[in-house]
Design an enzyme around this catalytic site. Sequence first.
Site, mmCIF file in Angstrom:
data_model
loop_
_atom_site.group_PDB
_atom_site.id
_atom_site.type_symbol
_atom_site.label_atom_id
_atom_site.label_comp_id
_atom_site.label_asym_id
_atom_site.label_seq_id
_atom_site.Cartn_x
_atom_site.Cartn_y
_atom_site.Cartn_z
ATOM 1 N N LYS A 50 41.512 47.655 34.365
ATOM 2 C CA LYS A 50 42.015 48.585 33.340
ATOM 3 C C LYS A 50 43.238 49.325 33.870
ATOM 4 C CE LYS A 50 37.460 48.797 31.281
ATOM 5 N NZ LYS A 50 36.139 49.419 31.208
ATOM 6 N N GLN A 94 33.728 55.021 33.385
ATOM 7 C CA GLN A 94 33.183 53.664 33.495
ATOM 8 C C GLN A 94 31.657 53.726 33.463
ATOM 9 O OE1 GLN A 94 35.022 50.733 33.589
ATOM 10 N NE2 GLN A 94 33.014 49.768 33.378
ATOM 11 N N ASP A 117 38.031 55.425 24.836
ATOM 12 C CA ASP A 117 37.021 54.370 24.923
ATOM 13 C C ASP A 117 36.018 54.480 23.757
ATOM 14 O OD1 ASP A 117 36.046 52.111 26.231
ATOM 15 O OD2 ASP A 117 34.716 53.248 27.553
#
Length: 282
Positions: A50, A94, A117
């Site tokens: 990412k 994450q 996200d």
Amino acid sequence: MMDGKAVAARLLQTTQTKVARIIEATGVTPCLATVLVGADPASVTYTQMKRRRCEAVGMKSLKIELPESTTTEQLVAEIEKLGNDDAVHGILLQHPSPSHVDERAAFEAIPHIKDVDGVTLASFSAMWFGLPGHASCTPGGIMTLLDAYDVPIAGANAVVIGRSAILGKPMAGLLLQRNATVTICHSKTKNLADVVREADIVVAAVGKPAFVQGDWIKRGAVVMDAGYNAGNVGDVDYEGACKQASMITPVPGGVGPMTIATLIAQTANAAEVLLNVNNEKQ
Ligand code: NAP
């Protein structure tokens, strides 16, 4: 075969242009902060990927790595600091976090606009109500891929297999928003094969290798395989499904690349909003 790699590359190219315009208009470089707790090898690889994609489109990435022993309070404090940092435009935590961490509390510390996200309750409800916000990245990427291949969504029978908070549920919401007739299946669903046989669009998000059988697929259906299992195997029996489907995503190279590209695109969008960049002037 639906080429997620190629569609993701196009999305990243558009994002790169947008990033250059933001920098030109404001002098500020959009920045994604990635937060990783512990050192799970797969999570380390994902956050690295990412960050690399971020830098490839001209954005900054800020790496926050915290020890496995980090408490929920410490993690929330770290995320709040990023939330208040004007130089940070997107925050990615994450997941999965270590089991002792209250991941929901950590997600909720991310301000709505920086939730690139799409993991907060605010993002989830905004999506259901059709309000501005960031989609959960894998479902968002699947929608972009369906659109790239002009798949008719309104009125289609869509079957989503899986109901996780990051994948199945937001996927169903996004399809419903676009006027599909949506069925959500899970481990207690009866006669799953028969339910799938009715689908014009099948989204497999189960986490079991080659779980969806070729003969469950209606002739001409579109099959989106979100699964990513050991050995580069998806959740769909690819060979079997190919014989029935009109379009299908491969694993790898289908849904996977779209997830990261969506995250990067949403970070640039967040920066645009936070920096008050006037779209019309671009
Ligand atoms: P998850 O949280 O484990 O959810 C799996 C879902 O599948 C659950 O809702 C579960 O039902 C359902 N399920 C399990 N067994 C079933 C069965 N026999 N029949 C019907 N439904 C069944 O997984 P996830 O996080 O959503 O991920 C799903 C897959 O997508 C995994 O392969 C993962 O690696 C992949 N993934 C890919 C990306 C990407 O970027 N490509 C991103 C995220 C995830 P219950 O709710 O009843 O337990």
